[in-house]
Design a protein around this motif. Structure first.
Motif, PDB file in Angstrom:
ATOM      1  N   GLU A 305      67.877 -18.333 -58.212  1.00 19.14           N
ATOM      2  CA  GLU A 305      67.566 -16.907 -58.091  1.00 19.14           C
ATOM      3  C   GLU A 305      67.245 -16.530 -56.648  1.00 19.14           C
ATOM      4  O   GLU A 305      67.774 -15.537 -56.118  1.00 19.14           O
ATOM      5  CB  GLU A 305      66.383 -16.552 -59.003  1.00 19.14           C
ATOM      6  N   LEU A 306      66.375 -17.287 -55.994  1.00 24.29           N
ATOM      7  CA  LEU A 306      65.962 -16.937 -54.636  1.00 24.29           C
ATOM      8  C   LEU A 306      67.129 -17.058 -53.661  1.00 24.29           C
ATOM      9  O   LEU A 306      67.306 -16.206 -52.773  1.00 24.29           O
ATOM     10  CB  LEU A 306      64.802 -17.827 -54.184  1.00 24.29           C
ATOM     11  N   SER A 307      67.945 -18.083 -53.824  1.00 21.63           N
ATOM     12  CA  SER A 307      69.099 -18.248 -52.938  1.00 21.63           C
ATOM     13  C   SER A 307      70.099 -17.113 -53.155  1.00 21.63           C
ATOM     14  O   SER A 307      70.697 -16.598 -52.195  1.00 21.63           O
ATOM     15  CB  SER A 307      69.761 -19.606 -53.184  1.00 21.63           C
ATOM     16  N   PHE A 308      70.293 -16.715 -54.398  1.00 24.50           N
ATOM     17  CA  PHE A 308      71.170 -15.587 -54.711  1.00 24.50           C
ATOM     18  C   PHE A 308      70.649 -14.305 -54.063  1.00 24.50           C
ATOM     19  O   PHE A 308      71.409 -13.522 -53.483  1.00 24.50           O
ATOM     20  CB  PHE A 308      71.276 -15.426 -56.226  1.00 24.50           C
ATOM     21  N   GLN A 309      69.327 -14.102 -54.149  1.00 28.59           N
ATOM     22  CA  GLN A 309      68.743 -12.913 -53.547  1.00 28.59           C
ATOM     23  C   GLN A 309      68.915 -12.894 -52.031  1.00 28.59           C
ATOM     24  O   GLN A 309      68.976 -11.821 -51.420  1.00 28.59           O
ATOM     25  CB  GLN A 309      67.251 -12.808 -53.898  1.00 28.59           C
ATOM     26  N   GLY A 310      68.995 -14.063 -51.423  1.00 24.86           N
ATOM     27  CA  GLY A 310      69.245 -14.122 -49.994  1.00 24.86           C
ATOM     28  C   GLY A 310      70.709 -13.952 -49.647  1.00 24.86           C
ATOM     29  O   GLY A 310      71.051 -13.345 -48.620  1.00 24.86           O
ATOM     30  N   ALA A 311      71.589 -14.478 -50.494  1.00 22.03           N
ATOM     31  CA  ALA A 311      73.023 -14.493 -50.185  1.00 22.03           C
ATOM     32  C   ALA A 311      73.677 -13.121 -50.362  1.00 22.03           C
ATOM     33  O   ALA A 311      74.574 -12.749 -49.591  1.00 22.03           O
ATOM     34  CB  ALA A 311      73.730 -15.527 -51.060  1.00 22.03           C
ATOM     35  N   VAL A 312      73.249 -12.358 -51.377  1.00 22.97           N
ATOM     36  CA  VAL A 312      73.912 -11.074 -51.656  1.00 22.97           C
ATOM     37  C   VAL A 312      73.792 -10.075 -50.500  1.00 22.97           C
ATOM     38  O   VAL A 312      74.806  -9.527 -50.051  1.00 22.97           O
ATOM     39  CB  VAL A 312      73.382 -10.462 -52.974  1.00 22.97           C
ATOM     40  N   PRO A 313      72.596  -9.826 -49.973  1.00 23.55           N
ATOM     41  CA  PRO A 313      72.516  -8.876 -48.853  1.00 23.55           C
ATOM     42  C   PRO A 313      73.350  -9.314 -47.647  1.00 23.55           C
ATOM     43  O   PRO A 313      73.957  -8.471 -46.969  1.00 23.55           O
ATOM     44  CB  PRO A 313      71.016  -8.846 -48.513  1.00 23.55           C
TER      45      PRO A 313
END
Length: 603
Positions: A305-313
């Motif tokens: 989840e945290l990595s996804f939240q970083g990758a999308v922006p």
């Protein structure tokens, strides 16, 4: 650095629309207070604490790390203040009995709380997380006197807790353990030995630390049958500050989770008190281990989840080349990388892992609630029934979700390209922290052996697989007439048949060659994980489609996103299961035939 934002919309979707937690809580003896308003208040307030206080310490805590000085451990700047805020909110005792200072709410709410905190800052979350395991062990196996003495300060968060298993010469093979417990005239024991890799073994967050320690009595039989379990506090109750023979010898210098103290603990004639029966310590410790393994499975979801939240922006903002199908951002010199198919593959893989894993864990949390109900109702048959069901799911969750969480965190780095390898962006920290999840609380290989060797073949002769696959069959048969869900229904029916076929074939092969259990176990675990996640993505897809057709609590774009991610999972990730299915049935010979000396033959 990713700025953590609690995924409340997805959490509400699972709790309210997929799994109907409101109805579930009404069936529990401790669920009366878990009203929709109460649950909403809990997740909202915990989200604020995580977003505003705990999350911002994630990167700075990694850079500073823990400091060791002459037996004392100091946590990074801000940790103590954040922990005090956590304690002041009464969060530690959320799911523990009122009579010991808790709020008496269902265990599932405690697990959901742990997800929020763990995604915001996993190393920080480990400190109170280890205490929960100690609390559960004392609750299950301690005497009433021990509960009165230790549970209240643990539940309030004034004291911390650990589990002390591993020793320098043995890890998983606890039969080799050497720590000793000498009986004393007053009924206590003197504990002597060294334990390593002890998370939260020493720190400055609490006034006392209660260690749950495995040790041997003088007359104990050899092997795992001769292990007993003891409460060994850093300071004896009523004697805070007085030496009890418990000392931290050092802290480890690690690849990741640097703000979580991993300690070498020395017990030098420390006063301890037995929990459970003599020589039955390993069985009692599994209360601690199962809760720790489910918590570690949560780690896989947290990092995804945290990595996804970083990758999308980053993917929305970073521009490179033009999309193959033509310009997408004509006002710029290049298109945002989110328009490139391979970047979308990585982002959707992260999303599928995080949201699919969350669904698996929330479902399992209801199993845990039912198991605790058996204890509260003094119905041990009910407790054992749900404990068995939970025992089947636990190694799959721990092994599969931590491996997938590691993959997701590596993909987050990959989305950033070279920038992902640079510390300031924070993506490499997530990958470093995720790496430990496949190792502690039993490596993936140990989980695989536990699943296939103990749970599937030995304990149930395949019954646990047959029971779970009935859920897949039920979904498949009830959705074959639904045109939107028919592709998922058909695939789940085939998976149910294949999962049972693999189980039976391995059972027959193992009767002739025991090595097949070991050589097939990893493939079997990963196959089981992909199969199980497919079921939970099908449930989410069916719910999302229903809400699109009939109206739901979320915007239509949310449900459309769910359907798109489900389709991606079934088309792009589930096919991996086929390779694992083939690997399961290969003879052990190709793995075992090379002579051990030939591994170094070329050197």
């Amino acid at each position: 650095m990713p700025q953590y934002k609690a995924p409340l919309r997805d959490m509400r979707f699972l709790m309210n629309e997929v799994f109907d937690f409101e109805s579930h809580y009404k069936t529990l003896p401790n669920g009366g207070e878990a009203t929709p308003d109460m649950v909403e208040a809990i997740i909202t307030e915990m989200a604020k604490l995580c977003e505003n206080t705990i999350g911002p310490l994630y990167q700075s805590g990694d850079e500073e790390g823990c400091k060791f000085d002459n037996g004392k451990v100091t946590t990074p700047k801000g940790f103590k203040e954040a922990y005090n805020d956590y304690v002041a909110g009464g969060w530690q005792g959320l799911s523990h009995p009122v009579e010991y200072g808790g709020q008496g709410l269902p265990m599932s709410l405690g697990l959901i709380k742990q997800e929020l905190m763990g995604t915001a800052n996993w190393p920080f979350a480990m400190y109170p997380g280890l205490s929960l395991g100690a609390m559960n062990t004392i609750m299950m196996h301690g005497t009433e006197e021990q509960k009165q003495e230790y549970l209240t300060p643990l539940t309030e968060g004034r004291w911390g807790g650990t589990m002390c298993l591993t020793e320098p010469h043995c890890g998983t093979d606890l039969g080799q353990m050497k720590s000793k417990a000498e009986p004393q005239a007053d009924g206590s024991y003197k504990i002597t030995g060294t334990k390593i890799f002890i998370s939260s073994g020493e720190h400055d967050l609490t006034e006392n630390i209660v260690h749950i320690v495995l040790a041997r009595l003088p007359d104990a039989p050899a092997g795992t049958r001769g292990i007993s379990l003891f409460i060994v506090p850093k300071f004896l109750p009523g004697k805070i500050g007085e030496d009890n023979g418990v000392a931290c010898g050092s802290i480890e210098h690690k690849m990741g989770i640097k703000s979580s103290a991993t300690c070498v603990m020395n017990f030098d004639g420390a006063t301890g008190f037995m929990i459970a029966e003599p020589n039955k310590g390993l069985e009692a410790m599994f209360t601690f281990m199962n809760s720790a393994r489910i918590g570690t499975a949560m780690q896989g979801v947290c990092h995804a989840e945290l990595s996804f939240q970083g990758a999308v922006p980053y993917a929305l903002d970073r521009r490179s080349m033009r999309a193959l199908s033509g310009k997408k951002d004509p006002d710029y010199v290049a298109d945002a990388i989110v328009h490139h198919g391979d970047v979308r593959r990585m982002l959707l893989t992260q999303k599928a892992i995080a949201e699919g894993g969350r669904a698996m864990l929330y479902y399992t949390a209801q199993y845990a609630d039912n198991m605790i109900s058996g204890i509260l109702e003094n119905d041990m048959k009910k407790y054992e029934q749900w404990d068995d069901k939970l025992g089947f799911l636990t190694p799959i969750l721990k092994g599969f979700l931590t491996e997938m969480g590691l993959e997701a965190s590596n993909l987050g780095m990959q989305v950033f390209g070279g920038h992902g390898y640079i510390r300031e962006h924070g993506m490499e920290q997530i990958a470093r922290d995720a790496r430990i999840a496949t190792l502690y609380e039993g490596t993936t290989g140990i989980q695989a052996l536990d699943l296939l060797g103990r749970k599937v073949l030995l304990s149930s002769r395949g019954k646990c697989v047959r029971e779970f696959t009935q859920k897949l069959v039920a979904f498949g048969t009830s959705n074959m007439s639904n045109s939107a869900m028919r592709p998922y229904a058909w695939k789940l029916l085939k998976i149910a048949a294949q999962w049972n076929y693999l189980t039976t074939r391995i059972m027959l092969m193992a009767a002739k060659d025991r090595d097949i259990v070991s050589t097939s176990s990893n493939d079997f675990l990963m196959y089981s994980g992909y199969a199980m996640m497919a079921y939970f993505w099908a449930l989410q897809a069916a719910t999302a489609q229903d809400k699109l057709d009939n109206g739901g609590a979320e915007p239509k774009e949310f449900y459309q996103s769910k359907l798109a991610t489900a389709e991606f999972y079934f088309e792009r990730l589930l096919p991996r299961a086929k390779g694992h299915a083939e690997g399961c049935l290969k003879p052990a010979k190709s793995t075992m035939q090379l002579d051990k000396d030939l591994f170094l033959f070329d050197q």
